[in-house]
Design a protein around this motif. Structure first.
Motif, PDB file in Angstrom:
ATOM      1  N   ALA A 248       0.803  -1.104   0.282  1.00  0.00           N
ATOM      2  CA  ALA A 248       0.130  -0.004   0.305  1.00  0.00           C
ATOM      3  C   ALA A 248       1.014   1.062   0.110  1.00  0.00           C
ATOM      4  N   LEU A 249       2.072   1.588   0.602  1.00  0.00           N
ATOM      5  CA  LEU A 249       2.794   2.650   0.721  1.00  0.00           C
ATOM      6  C   LEU A 249       3.681   2.979   0.382  1.00  0.00           C
ATOM      7  N   ASP A 250       4.113   1.890  -1.359  1.00  0.00           N
ATOM      8  CA  ASP A 250       4.925   0.827  -1.898  1.00  0.00           C
ATOM      9  C   ASP A 250       6.503   1.552  -1.726  1.00  0.00           C
ATOM     10  N   ILE A 251       6.572   1.036  -0.767  1.00  0.00           N
ATOM     11  CA  ILE A 251       8.162   1.050  -0.307  1.00  0.00           C
ATOM     12  C   ILE A 251       8.710  -0.683   0.998  1.00  0.00           C
ATOM     13  N   ASN A 252       9.931  -0.795   0.692  1.00  0.00           N
ATOM     14  CA  ASN A 252       9.896  -2.941   0.769  1.00  0.00           C
ATOM     15  C   ASN A 252      10.252  -2.111   2.897  1.00  0.00           C
ATOM     16  N   PRO A 253      10.073  -3.663   3.242  1.00  0.00           N
ATOM     17  CA  PRO A 253       9.686  -3.793   4.877  1.00  0.00           C
ATOM     18  C   PRO A 253      11.004  -3.090   5.198  1.00  0.00           C
ATOM     19  N   PRO A 254      12.513  -2.825   5.092  1.00  0.00           N
ATOM     20  CA  PRO A 254      13.116  -2.183   5.975  1.00  0.00           C
ATOM     21  C   PRO A 254      12.962  -0.741   5.457  1.00  0.00           C
ATOM     22  N   SER A 255      12.290  -0.140   4.947  1.00  0.00           N
ATOM     23  CA  SER A 255      12.339   1.667   4.769  1.00  0.00           C
ATOM     24  C   SER A 255      10.865   1.281   5.211  1.00  0.00           C
ATOM     25  N   LEU A 256       9.951   0.530   5.436  1.00  0.00           N
ATOM     26  CA  LEU A 256       9.012   0.813   6.541  1.00  0.00           C
ATOM     27  C   LEU A 256       9.412   0.714   8.262  1.00  0.00           C
ATOM     28  N   TYR A 257      10.580  -0.074   8.236  1.00  0.00           N
ATOM     29  CA  TYR A 257      10.982   0.334   9.714  1.00  0.00           C
ATOM     30  C   TYR A 257      11.596   0.913  10.276  1.00  0.00           C
ATOM     31  N   ALA A 258      12.281   1.187   9.283  1.00  0.00           N
ATOM     32  CA  ALA A 258      12.913   2.507   9.184  1.00  0.00           C
ATOM     33  C   ALA A 258      11.912   4.077   9.683  1.00  0.00           C
TER      34      ALA A 258
ATOM     35  N   SER B 245       8.230   0.090  13.131  1.00  0.00           N
ATOM     36  CA  SER B 245       7.525  -1.603  13.844  1.00  0.00           C
ATOM     37  C   SER B 245       5.966  -1.286  12.994  1.00  0.00           C
ATOM     38  N   LYS B 246       5.535  -2.941  12.496  1.00  0.00           N
ATOM     39  CA  LYS B 246       3.971  -2.573  12.223  1.00  0.00           C
ATOM     40  C   LYS B 246       2.818  -1.359  13.155  1.00  0.00           C
ATOM     41  N   ALA B 247       3.497  -1.563  14.384  1.00  0.00           N
ATOM     42  CA  ALA B 247       2.500  -1.097  15.745  1.00  0.00           C
ATOM     43  C   ALA B 247       3.076   0.158  15.947  1.00  0.00           C
ATOM     44  N   GLY B 248       4.373   0.437  15.667  1.00  0.00           N
ATOM     45  CA  GLY B 248       4.456   1.898  15.867  1.00  0.00           C
ATOM     46  C   GLY B 248       3.774   2.277  14.283  1.00  0.00           C
ATOM     47  N   LEU B 249       3.874   2.010  13.449  1.00  0.00           N
ATOM     48  CA  LEU B 249       2.927   2.930  12.399  1.00  0.00           C
ATOM     49  C   LEU B 249       1.243   2.663  12.494  1.00  0.00           C
ATOM     50  N   PHE B 250       1.019   1.775  13.347  1.00  0.00           N
ATOM     51  CA  PHE B 250      -0.231   1.893  13.502  1.00  0.00           C
ATOM     52  C   PHE B 250      -0.267   3.351  14.685  1.00  0.00           C
ATOM     53  N   GLU B 251       0.448   3.466  15.341  1.00  0.00           N
ATOM     54  CA  GLU B 251       0.588   4.631  16.646  1.00  0.00           C
ATOM     55  C   GLU B 251      -0.073   5.288  15.768  1.00  0.00           C
ATOM     56  N   HIS B 252       1.160   5.892  14.865  1.00  0.00           N
ATOM     57  CA  HIS B 252       1.408   7.295  13.782  1.00  0.00           C
ATOM     58  C   HIS B 252      -0.195   7.320  13.183  1.00  0.00           C
ATOM     59  N   THR B 253      -1.114   6.568  13.185  1.00  0.00           N
ATOM     60  CA  THR B 253      -1.885   6.586  12.465  1.00  0.00           C
ATOM     61  C   THR B 253      -2.932   6.760  13.189  1.00  0.00           C
ATOM     62  N   LEU B 254      -3.083   5.724  14.650  1.00  0.00           N
ATOM     63  CA  LEU B 254      -3.875   6.690  15.843  1.00  0.00           C
ATOM     64  C   LEU B 254      -4.074   7.994  15.587  1.00  0.00           C
ATOM     65  N   ARG B 255      -2.818   8.661  15.782  1.00  0.00           N
ATOM     66  CA  ARG B 255      -2.908   9.976  15.944  1.00  0.00           C
ATOM     67  C   ARG B 255      -3.210  10.752  14.994  1.00  0.00           C
ATOM     68  N   ARG B 256      -2.763  10.479  13.983  1.00  0.00           N
ATOM     69  CA  ARG B 256      -3.323  11.034  13.333  1.00  0.00           C
ATOM     70  C   ARG B 256      -5.162  10.924  13.142  1.00  0.00           C
ATOM     71  N   TYR B 257      -6.272  10.291  13.542  1.00  0.00           N
ATOM     72  CA  TYR B 257      -7.174   9.845  12.730  1.00  0.00           C
ATOM     73  C   TYR B 257      -7.601  10.794  14.295  1.00  0.00           C
ATOM     74  N   THR B 258      -7.213  10.723  15.600  1.00  0.00           N
ATOM     75  CA  THR B 258      -7.953  11.246  16.146  1.00  0.00           C
ATOM     76  C   THR B 258      -7.662  12.939  16.658  1.00  0.00           C
ATOM     77  N   ALA B 259      -6.627  13.226  16.167  1.00  0.00           N
ATOM     78  CA  ALA B 259      -6.447  14.099  15.230  1.00  0.00           C
ATOM     79  C   ALA B 259      -7.738  15.029  14.170  1.00  0.00           C
ATOM     80  N   GLU B 260      -8.085  14.183  13.622  1.00  0.00           N
ATOM     81  CA  GLU B 260      -8.716  14.636  12.716  1.00  0.00           C
ATOM     82  C   GLU B 260     -10.423  14.033  12.739  1.00  0.00           C
ATOM     83  N   GLN B 261     -10.434  12.669  13.387  1.00  0.00           N
ATOM     84  CA  GLN B 261     -11.739  12.412  13.414  1.00  0.00           C
ATOM     85  C   GLN B 261     -12.483  12.033  14.862  1.00  0.00           C
ATOM     86  N   SER B 262     -11.771  12.343  15.612  1.00  0.00           N
ATOM     87  CA  SER B 262     -11.990  12.120  17.561  1.00  0.00           C
ATOM     88  C   SER B 262     -13.659  12.692  17.806  1.00  0.00           C
TER      89      SER B 262
END
Length: 198
Positions: free
Chosen positions: A43-53, A57-74
């Motif tokens: 979906a992001l058009d990157i390779n796994p090392p780039s995602l981790y960089a 982590s996957k959970a780290g990315l999830f935390e970023h998405t929740l921060r964005r979601y709560t800022a815009e859609q709470s």
């Protein structure tokens, strides 16, 4: 300079915020447990090392998405409660939740609430942290207006809002969800009126 160095393509710049936006949608569509690292990298058009960089982590990315979601859609608790009596404000909160949680046919429910049900403990803990903040915002507005019964009433309201998310997530259609929210609002207003009369 060698021929290989001259022909090397410049490294493509990765837009981390755009990556978060794309990840938010896929997490919302499938739930945290239903999304693999391969899904995210595609979906992001990157390779796994780039995602981790970029996100750790996957959970780290999830935390970023929740921060964005709560800022815009709470749910904007303070705006909903401002200028309304308590019963009307709670009724409006329910309707607002029903509308928001069912407005997108593929991203149903509240991303934070549903994320807090994740099987993965790290993701669940992250989502629970955001959920506490969101619930506290609602609770504070209720307690300010009904200090004697605010805590218990807040528990009822927050449970109802989370229930609307669960119903939307499992496929209850928008019209039925809104009707449920409206009925719940009427019941709350009736109960508050009876309490005041006593």
């Amino acid at each position: 300079m060698s021929e290989s160095v001259r022909k090397r393509k410049p490294r493509r710049t990765f837009d981390r915020e755009l990556g978060v936006e794309r990840a938010q949608r896929i997490f919302h569509e499938k739930g945290y447990d239903g999304v693999s690292v391969a899904d995210l990298t595609a979906a992001l058009d990157i390779n796994p090392p780039s995602l981790y960089a970029a996100y750790g982590s996957k959970a780290g990315l999830f935390e970023h998405t929740l921060r964005r979601y709560t800022a815009e859609q709470s749910l904007p608790a303070s705006a909903i409660f401002e200028g309304r009596d308590l019963g009307d404000a709670i009724a409006q909160l329910f309707v607002s939740a029903a509308n928001q949680y069912s407005q997108d046919a593929t991203c149903r429910g509240c991303l934070v609430t549903e994320g807090a049900r994740a099987a993965d403990p790290e993701a669940r803990n992250i989502a629970e942290g955001f959920s506490v903040v969101m619930a506290s915002a609602i609770s504070e507005e209720i307690v300010k207006r009904a200090p004697d019964q605010g805590a218990e009433l807040a528990d009822v309201v927050i449970t109802m809002v989370r229930g609307l998310s669960a119903a939307a997530f499992t496929g209850v259609d928008a019209e039925r969800l809104r009707a449920t929210a409206e009925k719940a609002g009427v019941l709350i207003k009736t109960a508050l009126t009876a309490t005041i009369a006593v």
